[in-house]
Design an enzyme around this catalytic site. Structure first.
Site, PDB file in Angstrom:
ATOM      1  NE  ARG A 113      43.975  62.351  40.479  1.00 26.18           N
ATOM      2  CZ  ARG A 113      45.115  62.196  41.151  1.00 26.18           C
ATOM      3  NH1 ARG A 113      45.092  61.988  42.454  1.00 26.18           N
ATOM      4  NH2 ARG A 113      46.271  62.221  40.531  1.00 26.18           N
TER       5      ARG A 113
ATOM      6  CD  GLU B 286      52.799  68.213  37.497  1.00 26.42           C
ATOM      7  OE1 GLU B 286      52.612  69.251  36.835  1.00 26.42           O
ATOM      8  OE2 GLU B 286      51.904  67.650  38.132  1.00 26.42           O
TER       9      GLU B 286
ATOM     10  CG  PHE C  44      49.083  67.949  46.272  1.00 25.88           C
ATOM     11  CD1 PHE C  44      50.411  67.713  46.018  1.00 25.88           C
ATOM     12  CD2 PHE C  44      48.177  66.939  46.012  1.00 25.88           C
ATOM     13  CE1 PHE C  44      50.833  66.510  45.508  1.00 25.88           C
ATOM     14  CE2 PHE C  44      48.582  65.726  45.493  1.00 25.88           C
ATOM     15  CZ  PHE C  44      49.913  65.516  45.250  1.00 25.88           C
TER      16      PHE C  44
ATOM     17  CG  HIS D 196      52.043  63.421  35.433  1.00 28.39           C
ATOM     18  ND1 HIS D 196      53.293  63.799  35.025  1.00 28.39           N
ATOM     19  CD2 HIS D 196      51.963  63.740  36.753  1.00 28.39           C
ATOM     20  CE1 HIS D 196      53.947  64.324  36.057  1.00 28.39           C
ATOM     21  NE2 HIS D 196      53.156  64.293  37.112  1.00 28.39           N
TER      22      HIS D 196
ATOM     23  CD  GLN E 258      44.787  64.428  36.893  1.00 27.45           C
ATOM     24  OE1 GLN E 258      44.997  63.573  37.749  1.00 27.45           O
ATOM     25  NE2 GLN E 258      44.452  65.660  37.200  1.00 27.45           N
TER      26      GLN E 258
ATOM     27  CG  LEU F 137      54.160  59.828  37.158  1.00 25.91           C
ATOM     28  CD1 LEU F 137      53.364  60.561  38.234  1.00 25.91           C
ATOM     29  CD2 LEU F 137      53.657  60.222  35.793  1.00 25.91           C
TER      30      LEU F 137
ATOM     31  NE  ARG G 146      49.274  66.693  37.476  1.00 24.70           N
ATOM     32  CZ  ARG G 146      48.972  65.869  38.482  1.00 24.70           C
ATOM     33  NH1 ARG G 146      47.948  65.056  38.391  1.00 24.70           N
ATOM     34  NH2 ARG G 146      49.697  65.842  39.569  1.00 24.70           N
TER      35      ARG G 146
ATOM     36  CG  HIS H  34      48.705  60.413  36.759  1.00 31.42           C
ATOM     37  ND1 HIS H  34      49.601  59.532  37.325  1.00 31.42           N
ATOM     38  CD2 HIS H  34      48.453  61.352  37.709  1.00 31.42           C
ATOM     39  CE1 HIS H  34      49.876  59.930  38.565  1.00 31.42           C
ATOM     40  NE2 HIS H  34      49.176  61.016  38.827  1.00 31.42           N
TER      41      HIS H  34
HETATM   42  C1  LIG Z   1      52.843  57.749  40.414  1.00 30.20           C
HETATM   43  C2  LIG Z   1      51.525  58.032  41.095  1.00 30.20           C
HETATM   44  C3  LIG Z   1      51.453  59.008  42.053  1.00 30.20           C
HETATM   45  C4  LIG Z   1      50.231  59.279  42.697  1.00 30.20           C
HETATM   46  N1  LIG Z   1      50.199  60.225  43.677  1.00 30.20           N
HETATM   47  C5  LIG Z   1      49.041  60.484  44.324  1.00 30.20           C
HETATM   48  C6  LIG Z   1      49.008  61.426  45.387  1.00 30.20           C
HETATM   49  O1  LIG Z   1      50.023  62.005  45.760  1.00 30.20           O
HETATM   50  N2  LIG Z   1      47.821  61.664  45.995  1.00 30.20           N
HETATM   51  C7  LIG Z   1      46.666  61.034  45.625  1.00 30.20           C
HETATM   52  O2  LIG Z   1      45.623  61.307  46.211  1.00 30.20           O
HETATM   53  N3  LIG Z   1      46.684  60.110  44.625  1.00 30.20           N
HETATM   54  C8  LIG Z   1      47.824  59.809  43.973  1.00 30.20           C
HETATM   55  N4  LIG Z   1      47.853  58.868  42.977  1.00 30.20           N
HETATM   56  C9  LIG Z   1      46.613  58.102  42.688  1.00 30.20           C
HETATM   57  C10 LIG Z   1      46.361  57.008  43.739  1.00 30.20           C
HETATM   58  O3  LIG Z   1      47.581  56.411  44.106  1.00 30.20           O
HETATM   59  C11 LIG Z   1      45.421  55.906  43.228  1.00 30.20           C
HETATM   60  O4  LIG Z   1      44.296  56.470  42.656  1.00 30.20           O
HETATM   61  C12 LIG Z   1      44.970  54.989  44.357  1.00 30.20           C
HETATM   62  O5  LIG Z   1      46.070  54.525  45.082  1.00 30.20           O
HETATM   63  C13 LIG Z   1      44.126  53.821  43.856  1.00 30.20           C
HETATM   64  O6  LIG Z   1      43.846  52.954  44.941  1.00 30.20           O
HETATM   65  P1  LIG Z   1      42.764  51.787  44.796  1.00 30.20           P
HETATM   66  O7  LIG Z   1      42.647  51.099  46.115  1.00 30.20           O
HETATM   67  O8  LIG Z   1      41.531  52.322  44.201  1.00 30.20           O
HETATM   68  O9  LIG Z   1      43.361  50.800  43.718  1.00 30.20           O
HETATM   69  P2  LIG Z   1      44.787  50.084  43.545  1.00 30.20           P
HETATM   70  O10 LIG Z   1      45.803  50.542  44.526  1.00 30.20           O
HETATM   71  O11 LIG Z   1      45.092  50.205  42.105  1.00 30.20           O
HETATM   72  O12 LIG Z   1      44.485  48.574  43.907  1.00 30.20           O
HETATM   73  C14 LIG Z   1      43.729  47.745  43.033  1.00 30.20           C
HETATM   74  C15 LIG Z   1      43.769  46.337  43.577  1.00 30.20           C
HETATM   75  O13 LIG Z   1      42.895  45.508  42.819  1.00 30.20           O
HETATM   76  C16 LIG Z   1      43.549  44.287  42.496  1.00 30.20           C
HETATM   77  N5  LIG Z   1      42.928  43.751  41.285  1.00 30.20           N
HETATM   78  C17 LIG Z   1      42.647  44.390  40.120  1.00 30.20           C
HETATM   79  N6  LIG Z   1      42.026  43.569  39.257  1.00 30.20           N
HETATM   80  C18 LIG Z   1      41.889  42.364  39.892  1.00 30.20           C
HETATM   81  C19 LIG Z   1      41.331  41.108  39.530  1.00 30.20           C
HETATM   82  N7  LIG Z   1      40.780  40.882  38.318  1.00 30.20           N
HETATM   83  N8  LIG Z   1      41.387  40.088  40.432  1.00 30.20           N
HETATM   84  C20 LIG Z   1      41.971  40.270  41.651  1.00 30.20           C
HETATM   85  N9  LIG Z   1      42.488  41.450  42.040  1.00 30.20           N
HETATM   86  C21 LIG Z   1      42.455  42.476  41.173  1.00 30.20           C
HETATM   87  C22 LIG Z   1      45.020  44.689  42.344  1.00 30.20           C
HETATM   88  O14 LIG Z   1      45.864  43.590  42.496  1.00 30.20           O
HETATM   89  C23 LIG Z   1      45.143  45.686  43.509  1.00 30.20           C
HETATM   90  O15 LIG Z   1      45.370  44.991  44.709  1.00 30.20           O
HETATM   91  C24 LIG Z   1      49.055  58.581  42.320  1.00 30.20           C
HETATM   92  C25 LIG Z   1      49.133  57.602  41.336  1.00 30.20           C
HETATM   93  C26 LIG Z   1      50.366  57.327  40.726  1.00 30.20           C
HETATM   94  C27 LIG Z   1      50.418  56.267  39.676  1.00 30.20           C
END
Ligand SMILES: Cc1cc2nc3c(=O)[nH]c(=O)nc-3n(C[C@H](O)[C@H](O)[C@H](O)COP(=O)(O)OP(=O)(O)OC[C@H]3O[C@@H](n4cnc5c(N)ncnc54)[C@H](O)[C@@H]3O)c2cc1C
Length: 576
Positions: A386, A255, A122, A238, A236, A252, A286, A351
């Site tokens: 990243r 890739e 990856f 994409h 970052q 997205l 990327r 991204h």
């Molecule tokens: C298309 C895509 C593919 C990806 N693929 C990968 C991968 O294969 N491997 C990898 O390691 N990473 C990947 N990532 C990155 C990864 O998914 C994210 O970095 C990660 O899931 C973020 O998780 P989190 O818990 O930090 O935040 P999030 O999942 O963004 O959760 C944030 C939470 O905060 C809440 N929130 C925000 N503001 C407020 C507020 N003011 N009041 C109340 N609630 C609030 C939201 O409702 C949500 O519940 C990918 C990202 C994308 C977009």
């Protein structure tokens, strides 16, 4: 009609129901600590669900030579020396346990025939160390975490918007917010608060975040409470996000489309990668493909819609349907476009936020006592680039550590001072916005910020552009004073958007000011006027409010890890 205000008390408040917030809440509940999770999106639909490719841990199930130390070395190398070595060691050494936790919660990983967890390449990893579940790893992680939280009866309020943290003398004592459906106010008293509120990539026009997520809430809530932001400029991009339809711009295109033989052409029909990486062409990395596409578009050689064309139509139809089913389906669903006959219009898309709230490496505590930050909201692991798959494991590792730290903090707290004036301020802020009846439209101003960030702080930046961006942003900030907010029968979303707008403006300012200060090209941060890496800037930039940026030294890399750092080929390893 007077809108009611509910008072809630808990030991630890977790704001955010994505992977990091839920993992922290599970740790707290398993330890018997009272916890409440609040979120502005449904728990089953957090941003984490979008993650496709996988999650890293040196399990050595496929490549027995792999070690967590090598994982740490690869992460530090990919970060262009801006990651914090302690943070990196904690995540990589704790990664196997993060995967075990997920197995314990019932996550269904892809497995080899003999039952070992499968691992694949990856990006720039020395060994195959990315575990996965089909091409829906994030969705499966979120499902397993939601199920475990339900088993533990963790209360989750996922129609609550948090507008302010409640702080007295630099000690957090809760948060203020409102219900998105009926406007009920919430005063939530808590010993400790965990910010798990995601990143700020939604402030660009093309972004892989969906509407109303990653709006920079973490930045605003933390800075307003007395916290600081580290490296907000490090974002970052994409290479292939869709341009249309507008409400799905940035979605997205995997890739894998390039990996399977997809060709990139500019608006003139030229296969432009020959100018940027003649050897690897579309199989380049990327960041280089994103930079190449951006350069073509900026130079006026893009498509009329401001993109480039990604073409797989020369591949056999059966290959496309078998190897790229999700790309085929996405384009059919969103654009009614048949990729077996027609090229896809794409552009670089924001991204991932590598910077975020400043935290201590050991427990992710912030500058504010009792306040923690985790996941994409936090900073320290990724530096200037990243390593694919590292963000999901960060959620698991620091979710557990922060849960443990917040539980201990709550247990040893003997008394807590609250502040009536802090609460009054939080209440007044919501009251004022609800009464706001100015001519400015919130959505239009959000779009203005996205335009500024796209034009002035996209894949390539320069001093003149960033300064112009700051000037334009100041004009938007002035207009924000005159917005109109109109909740209706459908709920209080308009009020939430107004707070999102404030958060976006603050995140944009932090990003532009730090991008100006980072006068070098390093990892994802390209400065056309400063094309070289500057060793003096091997520091983190820490932003504490408009015009206030400090340089923070990065601790040295331990010798045993430094000895393992080497260039890693990414050939044949193209996946998200
Ligand atoms: C298309 C895509 C593919 C990806 N693929 C990968 C991968 O294969 N491997 C990898 O390691 N990473 C990947 N990532 C990155 C990864 O998914 C994210 O970095 C990660 O899931 C973020 O998780 P989190 O818990 O930090 O935040 P999030 O999942 O963004 O959760 C944030 C939470 O905060 C809440 N929130 C925000 N503001 C407020 C507020 N003011 N009041 C109340 N609630 C609030 C939201 O409702 C949500 O519940 C990918 C990202 C994308 C977009």
């Amino acid at each position: 009609m007077r809108i009611p205000e509910r008072r809630i008390s808990t030991s630890v408040l977790v704001i955010g129901a994505g992977g990091s917030g839920l993992r922290a809440a599970i740790e707290l509940a398993e330890r018997g600590t009272d916890v409440l999770v609040v979120s502005k999106r449904p728990r089953a639909d957090a941003h984490t669900c979008l993650a496709a490719g996988g999650i890293n841990a040196a399990l050595a199930t496929v490549d027995p030579e792999d070690t967590w130390q090598q994982h740490a070395a690869d992460t530090l190398k990919e970060s262009y020396l801006l990651a914090n070595p302690q943070t990196v060691q904690i995540v990589t050494a704790g990664a196997a346990r993060g995967i075990e936790d997920l197995e314990r919660y019932g996550m269904q990983f892809a497995r080899e025939e003999d039952g070992r967890i499968s691992q694949r390449f990856f990006g720039a990893h020395t060994f195959r160390r990315t575990a996965f579940a089909g091409d829906y790893t994030g969705l499966e992680i979120q499902r397993a975490l939601v199920d475990r939280a339900a088993q533990l009866q963790v209360p989750i309020l996922d129609t609550a918007y948090i507008s302010k943290l409640l702080v007295r003398d630099n000690v957090v004592f809760g948060a203020y917010g409102f219900n998105l459906d009926d406007g009920t106010r919430y005063v939530i008293h808590a010993d400790a608060v965990v910010l798990a509120t995601g990143g700020h990539t939604r402030i660009w026009r093309h972004t892989s975040s969906r509407r109303d997520e990653n709006t920079g809430d973490s930045f605003r809530l933390a800075v307003d409470a007395g916290g600081r932001i580290r490296d907000p400029e490090l974002v970052q991009f994409h290479p292939s996000g869709l341009i249309e339809p507008e409400n799905a711009a940035g979605t997205l295109v995997s890739e894998a489309a390039r990996g399977e033989g997809g060709i990139l052409r500019n608006g003139l029909g030229e296969r432009f990668m020959s100018r940027y990486d003649p050897e690897r062409m579309e199989l380049s990395t990327r960041d280089r493909v994103a930079l190449a596409s951006y350069t073509e578009i900026k130079a006026g050689r893009g498509t009329p819609n401001g993109g480039v064309l990604l073409d797989v139509s020369h591949l056999p139809r059966e290959t496309i349907l078998r190897r790229l089913p999700r790309v085929y389906q996405t384009l059919m669903d969103l654009q009614l476009l048949d990729i077996t006959t027609t090229p896809i219009e794409v552009a670089p898309t924001a991204h991932y936020s590598m910077g975020g709230v400043w935290v201590r490496p050991e427990d992710h505590g912030t500058d504010v006592e009792g306040l923690y930050a985790i996941g994409e909201a936090s900073s320290g692991l990724h530096g200037a680039n990243r390593l694919g798959g590292n963000s999901l494991i960060e959620l698991l590792v620091f979710g557990r550590i922060v849960g443990e730290a917040a539980a201990a903090y709550s247990a040893r707290l003997t008394a807590q001072q609250r502040s009536a004036s802090a609460l009054a301020e939080a209440r007044a802020e919501v009251d004022e916005l609800l009464a706001a009846d100015g001519p400015e439209n919130v959505r239009a101003l959000q779009r203005a910020i996205r335009d500024i960030m796209t034009e002035r702080a996209g894949v390539v930046r320069d001093e003149e552009g960033i300064l112009a961006g700051l000037g334009a942003l100041a004009a938007v900030e002035a207009r924000i004073e005159n917005v109109g907010v109109h909740p209706d029968l459908a709920g209080f979303q308009d009020l939430a958007h107004a707070f999102d707008l404030k958060a976006g403006a603050l995140a944009a300012r932090a990003t532009l000011e730090a991008a100006l200060e980072r006068r070098e090209t390093r990892g994802c941060h390209n400065r056309s006027d400063c094309p070289a890496l500057d060793p003096a800037l091997q520091v983190n930039l820490v932003w504490s409010g408009p015009g206030r940026i400090a340089r923070e030294a990065i601790p040295p890399i331990p010798d045993e890890i430094a000895a393992l750092m080497h260039d890693v080929s990414t050939a044949g390893k193209l996946v998200e």
